[in-house]
Design a protein around this motif. Structure first.
Motif, PDB file in Angstrom:
ATOM      1  N   TYR A  46     -45.339 -44.219   8.718  1.00 59.89           N
ATOM      2  CA  TYR A  46     -45.500 -43.350   7.560  1.00 59.89           C
ATOM      3  C   TYR A  46     -46.697 -42.399   7.666  1.00 59.89           C
ATOM      4  O   TYR A  46     -46.643 -41.304   7.103  1.00 59.89           O
ATOM      5  N   TRP A  49     -45.618 -38.885   8.693  1.00 59.34           N
ATOM      6  CA  TRP A  49     -45.050 -38.035   7.640  1.00 59.34           C
ATOM      7  C   TRP A  49     -46.141 -37.532   6.701  1.00 59.34           C
ATOM      8  O   TRP A  49     -46.111 -36.380   6.267  1.00 59.34           O
ATOM      9  N   ALA A  50     -47.109 -38.382   6.402  1.00 57.54           N
ATOM     10  CA  ALA A  50     -48.201 -37.975   5.519  1.00 57.54           C
ATOM     11  C   ALA A  50     -49.055 -36.894   6.186  1.00 57.54           C
ATOM     12  O   ALA A  50     -49.440 -35.909   5.538  1.00 57.54           O
ATOM     13  N   ALA A  53     -47.069 -33.586   6.221  1.00 57.80           N
ATOM     14  CA  ALA A  53     -47.048 -32.981   4.886  1.00 57.80           C
ATOM     15  C   ALA A  53     -48.408 -32.374   4.548  1.00 57.80           C
ATOM     16  O   ALA A  53     -48.482 -31.275   3.979  1.00 57.80           O
ATOM     17  N   ALA A  57     -48.949 -28.420   3.961  1.00 57.35           N
ATOM     18  CA  ALA A  57     -49.438 -27.983   2.654  1.00 57.35           C
ATOM     19  C   ALA A  57     -50.699 -27.145   2.791  1.00 57.35           C
ATOM     20  O   ALA A  57     -50.872 -26.137   2.091  1.00 57.35           O
ATOM     21  N   TRP A  84     -41.630 -29.635   4.799  1.00 54.14           N
ATOM     22  CA  TRP A  84     -42.450 -30.278   3.776  1.00 54.14           C
ATOM     23  C   TRP A  84     -41.624 -31.134   2.813  1.00 54.14           C
ATOM     24  O   TRP A  84     -42.003 -32.276   2.547  1.00 54.14           O
ATOM     25  N   PRO A  85     -40.479 -30.655   2.295  1.00 55.43           N
ATOM     26  CA  PRO A  85     -39.680 -31.532   1.411  1.00 55.43           C
ATOM     27  C   PRO A  85     -39.169 -32.780   2.127  1.00 55.43           C
ATOM     28  O   PRO A  85     -39.088 -33.858   1.525  1.00 55.43           O
ATOM     29  N   CYS A  87     -40.724 -34.390   4.474  1.00 53.63           N
ATOM     30  CA  CYS A  87     -41.875 -35.300   4.542  1.00 53.63           C
ATOM     31  C   CYS A  87     -42.049 -36.048   3.230  1.00 53.63           C
ATOM     32  O   CYS A  87     -42.298 -37.256   3.219  1.00 53.63           O
ATOM     33  N   LEU A  88     -41.916 -35.342   2.119  1.00 52.30           N
ATOM     34  CA  LEU A  88     -42.055 -35.998   0.819  1.00 52.30           C
ATOM     35  C   LEU A  88     -40.949 -37.012   0.577  1.00 52.30           C
ATOM     36  O   LEU A  88     -41.201 -38.101   0.055  1.00 52.30           O
ATOM     37  N   VAL A  89     -39.731 -36.681   0.973  1.00 55.89           N
ATOM     38  CA  VAL A  89     -38.620 -37.626   0.826  1.00 55.89           C
ATOM     39  C   VAL A  89     -38.861 -38.856   1.691  1.00 55.89           C
ATOM     40  O   VAL A  89     -38.626 -39.989   1.256  1.00 55.89           O
ATOM     41  N   LEU A  91     -41.767 -40.091   2.692  1.00 52.45           N
ATOM     42  CA  LEU A  91     -42.843 -40.885   2.085  1.00 52.45           C
ATOM     43  C   LEU A  91     -42.352 -41.627   0.843  1.00 52.45           C
ATOM     44  O   LEU A  91     -42.703 -42.791   0.621  1.00 52.45           O
ATOM     45  N   PHE A  92     -41.528 -40.980   0.044  1.00 49.21           N
ATOM     46  CA  PHE A  92     -40.940 -41.617  -1.130  1.00 49.21           C
ATOM     47  C   PHE A  92     -40.065 -42.796  -0.709  1.00 49.21           C
ATOM     48  O   PHE A  92     -40.114 -43.881  -1.299  1.00 49.21           O
TER      49      PHE A  92
END
Length: 112
Positions: A46, A49-50, A53, A57, A84-85, A87-89, A91-92
């Motif tokens: 993880y 991905w962080a 992102a 950003a 970027w989206p 990466c957020l998915v 991490l979620f």
């Protein structure tokens, strides 16, 4: 992940693992993607991905002279500004999976 670690281990080892595991995963995420195994392992961490992102950003805010640095940083790391989206998915998704694992650890160990 810290929830599951705190539930499964005693307090002292749980603190150690809660610090050590993210550090090791961050070291893995920053390795070169030479082999197929490393590519898969890095995508499973993880922090990868962080970090992606975070860099994307920050890169979107820079202009002028920083544009050259931004482009080379993104190119060297293999990042795409449009990811970027994703990466957020990711991490979620990792957050949900970690909470599910923590819940099962809680149920299995019967801790209150």
């Amino acid at each position: 992940m810290a929830y599951a670690i705190a539930i499964y281990f005693e307090p002292a080892p749980a603190q150690l693992w809660s610090v050590l595991l993210p550090v090791v995963m961050t070291l893995i995420a920053n390795q070169k993607k030479d082999t197929v195994f490393m590519k898969i392992l890095i995508k499973l961490c993880y922090p990868n991905w962080a970090l992606e992102a975070f860099i994307i950003a920050n890169a979107e805010r820079y202009t002028g002279v920083w544009l050259i640095t931004r482009c080379s940083s993104l190119m060297n790391n293999g990042y795409n500004v449009d990811d970027w989206p994703i990466c957020l998915v990711a991490l979620f998704f990792y957050g949900i999976i970690a909470r599910i694992v923590a819940f099962f650890c809680l149920v299995i160990t019967q801790k209150k």
